[in-house]
Design a protein around this motif. Structure first.
Motif, PDB file in Angstrom:
ATOM      1  N   GLY A  13     -91.742 -17.997  51.867  1.00 29.27           N
ATOM      2  CA  GLY A  13     -92.217 -17.649  50.559  1.00 29.27           C
ATOM      3  C   GLY A  13     -92.196 -18.764  49.457  1.00 29.27           C
ATOM      4  N   PHE A  14     -92.526 -18.067  48.259  1.00 30.90           N
ATOM      5  CA  PHE A  14     -92.861 -19.181  47.020  1.00 30.90           C
ATOM      6  C   PHE A  14     -91.750 -20.068  46.824  1.00 30.90           C
ATOM      7  N   ILE A  15     -90.724 -19.603  46.453  1.00 35.85           N
ATOM      8  CA  ILE A  15     -89.770 -20.402  45.750  1.00 35.85           C
ATOM      9  C   ILE A  15     -89.036 -21.268  46.938  1.00 35.85           C
ATOM     10  N   ASP A  34     -87.569 -17.754  58.000  1.00 34.90           N
ATOM     11  CA  ASP A  34     -88.118 -16.797  57.471  1.00 34.90           C
ATOM     12  C   ASP A  34     -88.691 -15.698  58.350  1.00 34.90           C
ATOM     13  N   ILE A  35     -88.995 -14.524  58.056  1.00 31.15           N
ATOM     14  CA  ILE A  35     -89.541 -13.769  59.004  1.00 31.15           C
ATOM     15  C   ILE A  35     -91.023 -13.953  59.194  1.00 31.15           C
ATOM     16  N   ASP A  52     -85.106 -12.452  61.720  1.00 29.20           N
ATOM     17  CA  ASP A  52     -85.093 -11.324  60.810  1.00 29.20           C
ATOM     18  C   ASP A  52     -83.748 -11.117  60.051  1.00 29.20           C
ATOM     19  N   LEU A  53     -83.517 -11.341  59.097  1.00 28.24           N
ATOM     20  CA  LEU A  53     -82.183 -11.449  58.429  1.00 28.24           C
ATOM     21  C   LEU A  53     -81.731 -10.262  58.219  1.00 28.24           C
ATOM     22  N   LEU A  72     -82.580 -17.297  49.753  1.00 29.12           N
ATOM     23  CA  LEU A  72     -83.722 -16.712  48.910  1.00 29.12           C
ATOM     24  C   LEU A  72     -84.492 -15.453  49.510  1.00 29.12           C
ATOM     25  N   ALA A  74     -85.754 -12.219  50.608  1.00 33.49           N
ATOM     26  CA  ALA A  74     -85.895 -10.906  50.203  1.00 33.49           C
ATOM     27  C   ALA A  74     -87.028 -10.207  50.094  1.00 33.49           C
ATOM     28  N   SER A 115     -79.930 -15.648  45.246  1.00 33.90           N
ATOM     29  CA  SER A 115     -80.937 -15.646  44.261  1.00 33.90           C
ATOM     30  C   SER A 115     -80.991 -14.179  43.788  1.00 33.90           C
ATOM     31  N   SER A 116     -80.646 -14.068  42.316  1.00 30.70           N
ATOM     32  CA  SER A 116     -80.527 -12.750  41.817  1.00 30.70           C
ATOM     33  C   SER A 116     -81.659 -12.811  40.830  1.00 30.70           C
ATOM     34  N   TYR A 148     -84.646  -2.507  43.429  1.00 31.62           N
ATOM     35  CA  TYR A 148     -84.586  -3.809  43.619  1.00 31.62           C
ATOM     36  C   TYR A 148     -83.478  -4.667  42.607  1.00 31.62           C
ATOM     37  N   LYS A 152     -79.554  -6.420  43.721  1.00 30.50           N
ATOM     38  CA  LYS A 152     -79.346  -7.696  43.134  1.00 30.50           C
ATOM     39  C   LYS A 152     -77.793  -7.692  42.493  1.00 30.50           C
ATOM     40  N   VAL A 178     -90.868 -16.462  37.794  1.00 32.14           N
ATOM     41  CA  VAL A 178     -91.403 -17.631  38.268  1.00 32.14           C
ATOM     42  C   VAL A 178     -92.690 -17.772  38.787  1.00 32.14           C
TER      43      VAL A 178
HETATM   44  P1  NAD Z   1     -91.315 -14.666  48.164  1.00 29.64           P
HETATM   45  O1  NAD Z   1     -91.595 -13.127  48.507  1.00 29.64           O
HETATM   46  O2  NAD Z   1     -92.562 -15.500  48.104  1.00 29.64           O
HETATM   47  O3  NAD Z   1     -90.366 -14.953  49.168  1.00 29.64           O
HETATM   48  C1  NAD Z   1     -89.291 -14.194  49.967  1.00 29.64           C
HETATM   49  C2  NAD Z   1     -89.401 -14.729  51.406  1.00 29.64           C
HETATM   50  O4  NAD Z   1     -88.437 -13.766  51.972  1.00 29.64           O
HETATM   51  C3  NAD Z   1     -90.648 -13.951  51.872  1.00 29.64           C
HETATM   52  O5  NAD Z   1     -91.333 -15.315  52.684  1.00 29.64           O
HETATM   53  C4  NAD Z   1     -90.256 -13.134  52.844  1.00 29.64           C
HETATM   54  O6  NAD Z   1     -91.101 -13.207  54.099  1.00 29.64           O
HETATM   55  C5  NAD Z   1     -88.692 -13.385  53.100  1.00 29.64           C
HETATM   56  N1  NAD Z   1     -88.089 -12.364  53.893  1.00 29.64           N
HETATM   57  C6  NAD Z   1     -88.383 -10.970  53.543  1.00 29.64           C
HETATM   58  N2  NAD Z   1     -87.604 -10.262  54.334  1.00 29.64           N
HETATM   59  C7  NAD Z   1     -87.144 -11.135  55.181  1.00 29.64           C
HETATM   60  C8  NAD Z   1     -86.088 -10.799  56.636  1.00 29.64           C
HETATM   61  N3  NAD Z   1     -85.838  -9.481  56.942  1.00 29.64           N
HETATM   62  N4  NAD Z   1     -85.732 -11.955  57.078  1.00 29.64           N
HETATM   63  C9  NAD Z   1     -86.262 -13.187  56.896  1.00 29.64           C
HETATM   64  N5  NAD Z   1     -87.045 -13.403  55.814  1.00 29.64           N
HETATM   65  C10 NAD Z   1     -87.366 -12.199  55.026  1.00 29.64           C
HETATM   66  O7  NAD Z   1     -90.543 -14.250  46.966  1.00 29.64           O
HETATM   67  P2  NAD Z   1     -90.080 -15.805  45.904  1.00 29.64           P
HETATM   68  O8  NAD Z   1     -90.734 -15.161  44.429  1.00 29.64           O
HETATM   69  O9  NAD Z   1     -89.830 -16.720  46.355  1.00 29.64           O
HETATM   70  O10 NAD Z   1     -88.491 -15.077  45.660  1.00 29.64           O
HETATM   71  C11 NAD Z   1     -87.243 -15.751  45.967  1.00 29.64           C
HETATM   72  C12 NAD Z   1     -85.995 -15.221  45.776  1.00 29.64           C
HETATM   73  O11 NAD Z   1     -85.934 -15.084  44.292  1.00 29.64           O
HETATM   74  C13 NAD Z   1     -85.849 -13.612  46.392  1.00 29.64           C
HETATM   75  O12 NAD Z   1     -84.505 -13.330  46.507  1.00 29.64           O
HETATM   76  C14 NAD Z   1     -86.394 -12.920  44.893  1.00 29.64           C
HETATM   77  O13 NAD Z   1     -85.758 -11.661  44.813  1.00 29.64           O
HETATM   78  C15 NAD Z   1     -85.785 -13.870  43.703  1.00 29.64           C
HETATM   79  N6  NAD Z   1     -86.354 -13.610  42.514  1.00 29.64           N
HETATM   80  C16 NAD Z   1     -87.751 -14.223  42.317  1.00 29.64           C
HETATM   81  C17 NAD Z   1     -88.304 -14.006  41.166  1.00 29.64           C
HETATM   82  C18 NAD Z   1     -89.756 -14.612  41.083  1.00 29.64           C
HETATM   83  O14 NAD Z   1     -90.356 -14.800  39.714  1.00 29.64           O
HETATM   84  N7  NAD Z   1     -90.364 -15.343  41.983  1.00 29.64           N
HETATM   85  C19 NAD Z   1     -87.459 -13.577  40.088  1.00 29.64           C
HETATM   86  C20 NAD Z   1     -86.329 -13.009  40.273  1.00 29.64           C
HETATM   87  C21 NAD Z   1     -85.641 -13.235  41.441  1.00 29.64           C
END
Ligand code: NAD
Ligand code: GDD
Length: 337
Positions: A13-15, A34-35, A52-53, A72, A74, A115-116, A148, A152, A178
């Motif tokens: 994912g992104f972060i 990741d999944i 698959d976590l 991270l 979610a 990551s909350s 959601y 958290k 973010v």
């Molecule tokens: P994202 O959706 O890009 O990345 C999350 C990754 O988790 C995805 O690639 C997804 O495939 C993976 N995932 C989901 N279910 C899974 C599973 N069962 N097993 C393995 N991997 C799994 O989101 P992000 O923006 O990168 O966010 C990362 C973290 O930061 C998350 O916990 C999110 O809740 C938290 N967060 C992000 C933001 C934001 O603005 N981006 C804000 C608040 C919190």
């Protein structure tokens, strides 16, 4: 340079993707999980595993041999996504968070970062655009974003109990919205900055785009480079209570559209749609505690971060954008201690 072995979950994912790059640059041996594979580019991790976590056996495999865990993973998206799937998001994230914490503790991992989100804060403290910035202690008495945000907040507490009862080192980071290159920009999970960049990239000068809400709702947005820098600094700190990680540069959504239109060099008209999801009326981060703990806070201004973000999204959606994006310089940042 450290030779520690670290796990980044959600690394497709992104972060997580950006965090893997950051940690590799600092000399860590990185396992990514990741999944799914990363959507836009290959990961720089030493190994990338599809697991698959939500399954405890997969969590145990993920953490085996790791010194530190950045959790991270979610089920996550912008307000349109998180307000429309409470059951699946709450179930998926409960399973991932609780089992990753348990597996990491059982495997004697040294530090675990969760990551909350700013979605833990009570909704009644966010009901006006000129919102008072949110302090960490405002989270209770609780009234978080349904589903959601509730998960958290609960998982923060679970981490805290593991620290209190077992001495397990946990770090709790409340991200505020973010954005940046390689963030989801279409498909339904995108957040406002990426969605608006996409709409403007697809528009011609003089066109009208749909903007959710009346445009007066406010947010603060954090650029991805500040996000990964802050994650790393919080992990290295000895502070185990929740910490905001965001900017306190408040902007209304209409103003966000104007900044992106100006970067794009287009005249853009807005059609506000109050039937679309809007989330809280106003949200900002109080960074007093972050400054106190780290002596640092996110530094990159919104306009500065939106330039490479818009260029990348434009490159994704239009021919010719990709070439322009190649010449964009990275934003200078202050190195972590
Ligand atoms: P994202 O959706 O890009 O990345 C999350 C990754 O988790 C995805 O690639 C997804 O495939 C993976 N995932 C989901 N279910 C899974 C599973 N069962 N097993 C393995 N991997 C799994 O989101 P992000 O923006 O990168 O966010 C990362 C973290 O930061 C998350 O916990 C999110 O809740 C938290 N967060 C992000 C933001 C934001 O603005 N981006 C804000 C608040 C919190
Ligand atoms: N997604 C989106 N798409 N939002 C839009 C759009 C659009 O086209 N146009 C205007 N908006 C408005 C939304 O109505 C909302 O009021 C505001 O922009 C911000 O929307 P999002 O970026 O989708 O979400 P958020 O700030 O309410 O919540 C996000 O940030 C949290 C952390 O601060 C979510 O991503 C949460 O999952 C995250 O935890």
């Amino acid at each position: 340079m450290s030779q520690k072995s670290v796990l980044v979950t959600g690394a497709g994912g992104f972060i997580g993707f950006h965090l893997v790059n950051y940690l590799k640059n600092r000399g860590y041996k990185v396992r990514a999980v990741d999944i799914k594979d990363p959507e836009y580019q290959a990961s720089s991790a030493d190994e990338f595993r599809i697991l698959d976590l939500r399954e405890i056996d997969d969590c145990r495999e993920a953490v085996r041999g790791m010194d530190e865990v950045y959790n991270l993973a979610a089920d996550m998206g912008g307000i349109g996504y998180i307000s429309g799937a409470h059951a699946s998001i709450t179930y998926n994230n409960t399973m991932i968070s609780a089992q990753m914490l348990k597996a990491a503790h059982d495997a004697k991992v040294e530090r675990f970062l969760f990551s909350s989100s700013a979605c833990v804060y009570p909704q009644h403290l966010q009901d006006v655009p000129s919102v008072v910035p949110l302090k960490e202690e405002d989270a209770f008495p609780a009234d978080p974003e349904p589903g959601y945000g509730l998960e958290k907040l609960y998982t923060e507490k679970l981490c805290q109990y593991f620290t209190e009862d077992y001495g397990f080192q946990t770090r709790l980071v409340r991200f505020h919205n973010v954005y940046g290159p390689l963030g989801t920009y279409d498909g339904g999970k995108e957040k406002a900055p990426a969605a608006i960049c996409r709409k403007i990239a697809r528009a011609k000068s003089g066109d009208t785009i749909e903007v959710w809400g009346d445009g007066k709702q406010t947010r603060s947005f954090m650029y991805i480079d500040d996000c990964v820098e802050g994650i790393y600094r919080i992990m290295r700190s000895d502070y185990s209570r929740p910490l905001n990680l965001g900017t306190d540069e408040l902007v209304d959504v209409s103003g966000l559209v104007d900044i992106i239109a100006e970067i794009a060099g287009k005249t853009i008209l807005k059609r506000f749609n109050t039937n679309r999801p809007q989330g809280v009326r106003g949200r900002n981060s109080d960074n007093s505690r972050l400054r106190e703990v780290l002596g640092w806070e996110p530094l990159i201004h919104l306009r500065q971060g939106l330039i490479p973000t818009y260029a990348w999204i434009e490159g994704q959606v239009t021919a010719g954008g990709a070439e322009r994006q190649a010449v964009i310089e990275p934003i200078p940042r202050v190195a972590a201690q």
